[in-house]
Enzyme design. Structure first.
Site, PDB file in Angstrom:
ATOM      1  N   ASP A   7     -71.169  51.773  62.724  1.00  0.00           N
ATOM      2  CA  ASP A   7     -71.493  50.965  61.547  1.00  0.00           C
ATOM      3  C   ASP A   7     -72.813  50.204  61.734  1.00  0.00           C
ATOM      4  OD1 ASP A   7     -70.811  50.103  58.980  1.00  0.00           O
ATOM      5  OD2 ASP A   7     -69.813  48.306  59.714  1.00  0.00           O
ATOM      6  N   GLU A  37     -74.271  54.894  60.274  1.00  0.00           N
ATOM      7  CA  GLU A  37     -74.410  54.375  58.918  1.00  0.00           C
ATOM      8  C   GLU A  37     -75.699  53.566  58.824  1.00  0.00           C
ATOM      9  OE1 GLU A  37     -72.151  51.236  56.031  1.00  0.00           O
ATOM     10  OE2 GLU A  37     -73.423  50.692  57.709  1.00  0.00           O
TER      11      GLU A  37
END
Length: 205
Positions: A7, A37
Site C-alpha cells: 500500500d 499501489e
C-alpha cells in the site's frame, strides 16, 4: 502465499523499494508477485515505480481514471485508445492490474448514476484487456459509495445474484481462454462510440 500487495508506495522513496523488492525477489519463489499501489493518474509517474522501484505489478490508476470517464461518465471511447497507446512507457504493461473500484475512490456505480449496464460493460473491459484484473469486494453485488467511508461499507452479501452470476461468467471466460490472460492486445477500431480490440496468442489452452 503468492505475493505482496504493498500500500501507499509513493510515500516511500523509490530507492528503498528497489532494494526491498530486489532482496525479496532473491528470497522467494520465482513467480512471487510484488504488486504496488501508486495512486496517481500520470502514466510516466506510475511506470517509474515498475522500472526504478522494481515492482512486478502496479494498480493501473491511469487506466482507472480513463475507464471511469468512458464507461461511467460517457466520454469518448477514443480515450481508451489514447491510454493504451501509452503502454510502451511501462517495462511490462501485461502485469499491471486494471480495476474500476477500490477503497480510495468512489465506487463505480455511484459515478455511473446506478446504471448497471455501464457497470457490466466496464467489468467486461477490465476482465478482457491486458493485465491482471483486480475486483474490489462488493462490485460483484452492485454496491455503491460516493466517498469514504460509504465506499468501504460491510459486504452486502447476496444483494444482486444476477450481477454476481455475470461476474462469475466473465471470470470463467477469462480463466478458460488463454489469449485473455496471456495474449497480445491489438487495437482493431476506435471512434467516439466504439473501442474494439482483440487478444492474440500463439496457442490456446
Amino acid at each position: 502465499f503468492d505475493g505482496f500487495r504493498v500500500d501507499t508506495v509513493k510515500h516511500v522513496p523509490k530507492s528503498f523499494w528497489a532494494d526491498f523488492n530486489t532482496q525479496l525477489s532473491n528470497r522467494t519463489k520465482s513467480n512471487f508477485l510484488l504488486l504496488g499501489e501508486v495512486l496517481h493518474g500520470d502514466v510516466g509517474y506510475v511506470a517509474d515505480y515498475q522500472r526504478s522501484g522494481k515492482f512486478h505489478s502496479l494498480f493501473d490508476f491511469p487506466l482507472y481514471y480513463t475507464l471511469n470517464d468512458v464507461f461511467a461518465k460517457g466520454a469518448s471511447m477514443r480515450k481508451l485508445g489514447d491510454r493504451f497507446a501509452q503502454d510502451s512507457a511501462y517495462p511490462n504493461p501485461e502485469l499491471l492490474s486494471p480495476f474500476i473500484d477500490n477503497h480510495d475512490v468512489p465506487r463505480f456505480l455511484s459515478q455511473a448514476g446506478g446504471d448497471l449496464s455501464k457497470l457490466k460493460l466496464a467489468l467486461a473491459c477490465v476482465t478482457t484487456v491486458r493485465g491482471i484484473p483486480s475486483l474490489y469486494y462488493g462490485t460483484e453485488v452492485g454496491m455503491t459509495g460516493p466517498k469514504e467511508p460509504e465506499n468501504r461499507q460491510d459486504m452486502a452479501w447476496g444483494k444482486n445474484p444476477e450481477l454476481t452470476k455475470y461476474v462469475q461468467q466473465l471470470l470463467k471466460i477469462r480463466k478458460d481462454t488463454y489469449a485473455l490472460r496471456r495474449g497480445k492486445q491489438l487495437e482493431m477500431w476506435q471512434d467516439d462510440d466504439v473501442y474494439a480490440y482483440s487478444r492474440l496468442a500463439s496457442q490456446d489452452e
